[in-house]
Write a protein that holds these residues in place. Structure first.
Motif, PDB file in Angstrom:
ATOM      1  N   ASP A 180       6.245  -3.281  -4.652  1.00  0.00           N
ATOM      2  CA  ASP A 180       7.502  -3.607  -3.120  1.00  0.00           C
ATOM      3  C   ASP A 180       7.377  -2.500  -2.256  1.00  0.00           C
ATOM      4  O   ASP A 180       7.211  -1.567  -2.254  1.00  0.00           O
ATOM      5  CB  ASP A 180       8.186  -4.621  -3.294  1.00  0.00           C
ATOM      6  N   TYR A 181       7.045  -3.188  -1.298  1.00  0.00           N
ATOM      7  CA  TYR A 181       7.064  -1.666  -0.003  1.00  0.00           C
ATOM      8  C   TYR A 181       7.816  -2.579   1.299  1.00  0.00           C
ATOM      9  O   TYR A 181       7.421  -3.555   1.408  1.00  0.00           O
ATOM     10  CB  TYR A 181       5.416  -1.667   0.294  1.00  0.00           C
ATOM     11  N   ALA A 182       8.180  -1.164   1.894  1.00  0.00           N
ATOM     12  CA  ALA A 182       8.895  -1.037   3.303  1.00  0.00           C
ATOM     13  C   ALA A 182       7.481  -1.802   4.304  1.00  0.00           C
ATOM     14  O   ALA A 182       6.525  -1.611   3.975  1.00  0.00           O
ATOM     15  CB  ALA A 182       9.383   0.088   4.014  1.00  0.00           C
ATOM     16  N   ASP A 183       8.438  -2.437   4.955  1.00  0.00           N
ATOM     17  CA  ASP A 183       7.222  -3.147   5.991  1.00  0.00           C
ATOM     18  C   ASP A 183       6.467  -2.522   6.645  1.00  0.00           C
ATOM     19  O   ASP A 183       5.255  -2.177   6.856  1.00  0.00           O
ATOM     20  CB  ASP A 183       8.567  -3.933   6.858  1.00  0.00           C
ATOM     21  N   ILE A 235      13.009   2.522 -12.409  1.00  0.00           N
ATOM     22  CA  ILE A 235      12.171   1.622 -11.389  1.00  0.00           C
ATOM     23  C   ILE A 235      11.823   3.051 -10.616  1.00  0.00           C
ATOM     24  O   ILE A 235      12.974   3.935 -10.453  1.00  0.00           O
ATOM     25  CB  ILE A 235      13.186   1.080 -10.145  1.00  0.00           C
ATOM     26  N   MET A 236      10.517   3.601 -10.568  1.00  0.00           N
ATOM     27  CA  MET A 236      10.528   4.890 -10.417  1.00  0.00           C
ATOM     28  C   MET A 236      10.167   4.237  -7.801  1.00  0.00           C
ATOM     29  O   MET A 236       9.147   3.525  -7.677  1.00  0.00           O
ATOM     30  CB  MET A 236       9.247   5.639 -10.180  1.00  0.00           C
ATOM     31  N   GLY A 237      10.484   5.553  -7.125  1.00  0.00           N
ATOM     32  CA  GLY A 237      10.823   4.707  -6.394  1.00  0.00           C
ATOM     33  C   GLY A 237      10.571   5.743  -5.224  1.00  0.00           C
ATOM     34  O   GLY A 237      10.459   7.171  -4.761  1.00  0.00           O
ATOM     35  N   LEU A 276      13.764   3.446   1.751  1.00  0.00           N
ATOM     36  CA  LEU A 276      13.334   3.597   0.976  1.00  0.00           C
ATOM     37  C   LEU A 276      11.939   3.186   1.723  1.00  0.00           C
ATOM     38  O   LEU A 276      11.556   2.442   2.414  1.00  0.00           O
ATOM     39  CB  LEU A 276      13.085   1.865   0.415  1.00  0.00           C
ATOM     40  N   VAL A 277      10.992   3.832   1.133  1.00  0.00           N
ATOM     41  CA  VAL A 277       9.109   3.266   1.319  1.00  0.00           C
ATOM     42  C   VAL A 277       8.626   2.813  -0.003  1.00  0.00           C
ATOM     43  O   VAL A 277       8.081   1.369   0.880  1.00  0.00           O
ATOM     44  CB  VAL A 277       8.477   4.802   1.908  1.00  0.00           C
ATOM     45  N   ALA A 278       8.672   2.752  -0.741  1.00  0.00           N
ATOM     46  CA  ALA A 278       8.208   1.720  -2.089  1.00  0.00           C
ATOM     47  C   ALA A 278       8.925   2.390  -3.356  1.00  0.00           C
ATOM     48  O   ALA A 278       9.183   3.225  -3.477  1.00  0.00           O
ATOM     49  CB  ALA A 278       6.236   2.206  -1.744  1.00  0.00           C
ATOM     50  N   ARG A 279       8.489   0.540  -3.979  1.00  0.00           N
ATOM     51  CA  ARG A 279       9.165   2.006  -5.650  1.00  0.00           C
ATOM     52  C   ARG A 279       8.428   1.141  -6.336  1.00  0.00           C
ATOM     53  O   ARG A 279       7.686  -0.281  -5.689  1.00  0.00           O
ATOM     54  CB  ARG A 279      10.426   0.942  -5.468  1.00  0.00           C
ATOM     55  N   ILE A 280       7.673   0.898  -7.624  1.00  0.00           N
ATOM     56  CA  ILE A 280       7.267   0.512  -8.357  1.00  0.00           C
ATOM     57  C   ILE A 280       8.152   0.067  -9.748  1.00  0.00           C
ATOM     58  O   ILE A 280       8.557   1.270 -10.102  1.00  0.00           O
ATOM     59  CB  ILE A 280       6.532   1.031  -8.617  1.00  0.00           C
ATOM     60  N   PHE A 281       7.963  -0.735 -10.864  1.00  0.00           N
ATOM     61  CA  PHE A 281       8.263  -0.923 -11.934  1.00  0.00           C
ATOM     62  C   PHE A 281       7.659  -1.104 -13.033  1.00  0.00           C
ATOM     63  O   PHE A 281       6.704  -0.561 -12.755  1.00  0.00           O
ATOM     64  CB  PHE A 281       8.827  -2.902 -11.932  1.00  0.00           C
ATOM     65  N   ASN A 282       7.835  -0.472 -14.027  1.00  0.00           N
ATOM     66  CA  ASN A 282       7.296  -0.538 -14.873  1.00  0.00           C
ATOM     67  C   ASN A 282       5.812  -1.049 -15.331  1.00  0.00           C
ATOM     68  O   ASN A 282       4.951  -0.395 -15.750  1.00  0.00           O
ATOM     69  CB  ASN A 282       8.548  -0.416 -16.609  1.00  0.00           C
ATOM     70  N   GLY A 283       6.370  -2.384 -15.513  1.00  0.00           N
ATOM     71  CA  GLY A 283       5.146  -3.513 -15.693  1.00  0.00           C
ATOM     72  C   GLY A 283       4.109  -3.202 -14.350  1.00  0.00           C
ATOM     73  O   GLY A 283       3.095  -3.071 -14.562  1.00  0.00           O
ATOM     74  N   THR A 328       0.447   3.561  -0.504  1.00  0.00           N
ATOM     75  CA  THR A 328       0.396   2.495  -2.267  1.00  0.00           C
ATOM     76  C   THR A 328       1.134   4.358  -3.128  1.00  0.00           C
ATOM     77  O   THR A 328       0.464   4.582  -3.460  1.00  0.00           O
ATOM     78  CB  THR A 328      -1.559   2.805  -2.458  1.00  0.00           C
ATOM     79  N   ILE A 329       1.579   3.120  -3.959  1.00  0.00           N
ATOM     80  CA  ILE A 329       2.516   3.986  -5.109  1.00  0.00           C
ATOM     81  C   ILE A 329       1.820   3.164  -6.504  1.00  0.00           C
ATOM     82  O   ILE A 329       1.248   2.206  -6.832  1.00  0.00           O
ATOM     83  CB  ILE A 329       3.669   2.982  -5.445  1.00  0.00           C
ATOM     84  N   SER A 330       1.629   4.219  -7.378  1.00  0.00           N
ATOM     85  CA  SER A 330       1.275   4.200  -8.493  1.00  0.00           C
ATOM     86  C   SER A 330       1.819   4.915  -9.359  1.00  0.00           C
ATOM     87  O   SER A 330       2.888   5.719  -9.336  1.00  0.00           O
ATOM     88  CB  SER A 330       0.183   4.304  -8.920  1.00  0.00           C
TER      89      SER A 330
END
Length: 117
Positions: free
Chosen positions: A58-61, A33-35, A47-54, A68-70
């Motif tokens: 999800d994002y902090a409020d 999981i990259m964040g 935490l600002v944002a994290r992205i899963f392998n797929g 936008t995380i990618s």
């Protein structure tokens, strides 16, 4: 040797945009999981944002709608696009890799983002 190397920080005027990038090496990227986290002066790292392998993210409020995380699993990179920057976004931004299965996590060295006129 695991390395997470961030780039793209800098000084930007309010309302501007930045794209942060993190290049990972020494890990099986798709297992992590990259964040992106950030730490402002005198504050805790958050935490600002994290992205899963797929690709689910999800994002902090505070990041909803402007961040936008990618990720690119072929290039072992994760990016954070930040729009409509505000002075409150000023912080050191850190790349983070976490594997729950392997019980491992790693941090980059951080990149400074300063929002000021």
């Amino acid at each position: 040797q695991v390395q997470l190397v961030e780039s793209g920080g800098g000084l930007v005027q309010p309302g501007g945009s930045l794209r942060l990038s993190c290049a990972a090496s020494g890990i099986i990227f798709k297992f992590y999981i990259m964040g992106w986290y950030r730490q402002a002066p005198g504050k805790q790292r958050e935490l600002v944002a994290r992205i899963f392998n797929g690709g689910n993210a999800d994002y902090a409020d505070s990041a909803e709608g402007r961040f936008t995380i990618s990720r690119d699993n072929a290039k072992n990179t994760v990016s954070l696009q930040i729009n409509s920057l505000k002075p409150d976004d000023t912080a050191v931004y850190y790349c983070h890799a976490e594997s729950v299965v392997l019980s491992r996590n790693y941090w980059g060295q951080g990149t400074q983002v300063t929002v000021s006129s």
